[in-house]
Design a protein around this motif. Structure first.
Motif, short mmCIF file in Angstrom:
data_model
loop_
_atom_site.label_atom_id
_atom_site.label_comp_id
_atom_site.label_asym_id
_atom_site.label_seq_id
_atom_site.Cartn_x
_atom_site.Cartn_y
_atom_site.Cartn_z
N VAL A 68 57.70 18.40 20.79
CA VAL A 68 56.35 18.23 21.31
C VAL A 68 55.41 18.96 20.37
O VAL A 68 55.73 20.05 19.88
CB VAL A 68 56.23 18.84 22.73
N GLU A 69 54.28 18.34 20.07
CA GLU A 69 53.31 19.01 19.20
C GLU A 69 52.26 19.70 20.05
O GLU A 69 51.72 19.12 20.99
CB GLU A 69 52.66 18.02 18.24
N PHE A 70 52.04 20.97 19.74
CA PHE A 70 51.11 21.75 20.55
C PHE A 70 50.40 22.72 19.62
O PHE A 70 51.04 23.49 18.89
CB PHE A 70 51.89 22.50 21.65
N LEU A 71 49.11 22.69 19.63
CA LEU A 71 48.29 23.56 18.76
C LEU A 71 48.67 23.41 17.29
O LEU A 71 48.72 24.38 16.54
CB LEU A 71 48.43 25.03 19.17
N GLY A 72 49.02 22.18 16.89
CA GLY A 72 49.37 21.93 15.50
C GLY A 72 50.75 22.41 15.11
O GLY A 72 51.12 22.41 13.94
N LEU A 73 51.56 22.90 16.10
CA LEU A 73 52.91 23.36 15.80
C LEU A 73 53.91 22.48 16.54
O LEU A 73 53.64 22.04 17.67
CB LEU A 73 53.10 24.80 16.25
N ASN A 74 55.04 22.22 15.89
CA ASN A 74 56.08 21.43 16.54
C ASN A 74 56.96 22.33 17.39
O ASN A 74 57.57 23.27 16.87
CB ASN A 74 56.92 20.71 15.49
N ASP A 82 58.96 26.65 17.21
CA ASP A 82 60.21 27.33 17.57
C ASP A 82 60.27 28.72 16.95
O ASP A 82 60.69 29.68 17.60
CB ASP A 82 61.42 26.52 17.08
N VAL A 83 59.86 28.77 15.68
CA VAL A 83 59.87 30.06 14.98
C VAL A 83 59.03 31.06 15.75
O VAL A 83 59.47 32.17 16.07
CB VAL A 83 59.32 29.89 13.55
N LEU A 84 57.81 30.63 16.05
CA LEU A 84 56.88 31.50 16.76
C LEU A 84 57.46 31.91 18.11
O LEU A 84 57.46 33.09 18.49
CB LEU A 84 55.56 30.76 16.94
#
Lengths: 237, 173
Positions: A8-14, B19-21
């Motif tokens: 899921v993409e959220f705030l530009g992060l996967n 995931d990293v975050l």
């Protein structure tokens, strides 16, 4: 054999929701076990307190084998949390894997290179941080030119190699274990009654071996963490 | 395709920065929570036990030295008492000896004294008796003599006797 990941993409992060779920579960399991085990602390330890004190001594010994306790004592809690979290994570994927709608939800979080490399990078990053903090910037920088100045490029490569090997070793071991379990249970066991019967023994054997591998990997990760820390914070090695 | 999926596995292609975050944040939270609720108290109790054991060992050591000291003291006291008793017995013996000698000496002198006085008295008595006898003999002889003289002494004889007496007295002087 190949399952999709719920991304899921959220705030530009996967975000891989499966990872998010399993990280949360692993953390929660570790926290709950630790909390329940240390609720009733007594001078005369009983039950789970014994076990946790043994873990503490175990990690303490790991640290003591790489550096002196005066420097290494500060990493005790980090080591404890690492070894517990990684061990529980490794164990989570063993009993079953949940695939829903061709999407893999339940697995070991450590069977994902992103997770293990994150942990590895965190550990290496922390080692640099403590290197600077405990020895000062100058001494920390000079450490890159020892024992020979021309080894400097190798030292730089070593840092990245450490991170990669630390993360990928864990990932490889756990992921391979899960792949084989998936093959045995999802492949062989589905090939009729004979296949089912044939799959029972190797599955049990492989699960047992995976428990062993999972424990060893948690230990190795903790051990190497302390070794890298010792490289950065010790004055002589 | 299969190889690719086996190698990259659950990463599923693409880089999952989230995931990293998430992993980082969760790990730090877990670290903090465990430190507060599990490791902290556990380390505390282990530390406490360590101190307890150390203090107990110290106390045991202390009581042991104290016991040793007391034992030494008692032993010394016993030795002292024994020597004292020995001395007392010795003293008493000596005193008894001295007293015995004294008593014997006193008894001896007393008996000597009594013997002397008895001897003296006997002597006296004897002398008295002899004197009394002598007196009586004298008076008896005078009496006898006077009787005899009354009976047989004539004037001539009397004369002769007187002369003899005178002569005798003259010779003696």
């Amino acid at each position: 054999m190949h399952h999709e990941a719920p991304i899921v993409e959220f705030l530009g992060l996967n975000f891989n929701l499966s990872n998010v779920l399993m990280i949360t579960v692993a953390s929660a399991v570790v926290f709950i076990i630790a909390l329940l085990s240390t609720r009733q602390l007594a001078m005369k330890p009983a039950g789970m307190q014994n076990f946790f004190e043994w873990i503490m001594d175990f990690v303490k010994n790991i640290i003591n084998s790489t550096m002196d306790w005066k420097t290494g004592g500060r990493f005790h809690i980090l080591g404890l949390t690492l070894i517990m979290y990684i061990f529980i994570s490794n164990m989570l994927g063993l009993p079953f894997a949940i695939v829903y709608d061709n999407t893999l939800w339940w697995k070991s979080p450590t069977a994902d290179p992103v997770i293990t490399l994150t942990l590895a990078a965190m550990v290496v990053g922390l080692s640099h941080y403590y290197g600077v903090k405990l020895k000062g910037v100058g001494e920390y920088g000079r450490e890159f030119f020892r024992p020979m100045p021309f080894l400097f490029p190798l030292k730089i490569i070593e840092e990245f190699a450490n991170t990669l090997t630390l993360g990928l070793r864990l990932y490889g071991n756990i992921y391979a274990g899960e792949i084989l379990l998936t093959l045995l249970v999802g492949g062989l066991a589905h090939a009729g009654v004979g296949g089912m019967l044939a799959a029972i023994l190797p599955t049990i054997v492989w699960q047992g071996f995976s428990i062993f591998v999972g424990s060893i990997q948690a230990f190795i990760f903790c051990m190497l963490t302390m070794v890298y820390m010792a490289h950065k914070v010790s004055h002589d090695h | 395709m299969l190889t690719n999926s086996l190698v990259l596995g659950a990463a599923g292609g693409g880089f999952n920065g989230g995931d990293v975050l998430y992993q980082l944040v969760m790990f730090i939270i877990l670290l903090a929570l465990l430190k507060k609720f599990a490791w902290g108290p556990l380390m505390g109790i282990m530390q406490q036990r360590e101190e307890h054991i150390a203090s107990e060992i110290e106390a045991a050591e202390q009581s042991r030295t104290e016991a040793k000291k007391l034992l030494e003291e008692q032993r010394n006291l016993l030795k002292e008492a024994r020597t004292e008793a020995q001395g007392l017995i010795e003293n008493a013996k000596k005193q008894g000896d001295v007293q015995r000698e004294e008593i014997i000496a006193a008894a001896r002198t007393e008996s000597n004294r009594i013997k002397e006085s008895a001897k003296l008295e006997i002597e006296q008595q004897k002398e008295q008796a002899v004197a009394a006898i002598r007196e009586q003999v004298a008076s008896l002889s005078v009496l006898i003599a006077s009787k005899v003289i009354e009976k047989e002494l004539s004037a001539a004889d009397q004369e002769k006797l007187i002369n003899e007496y005178i002569q005798e007295a003259g010779e003696k002087r």
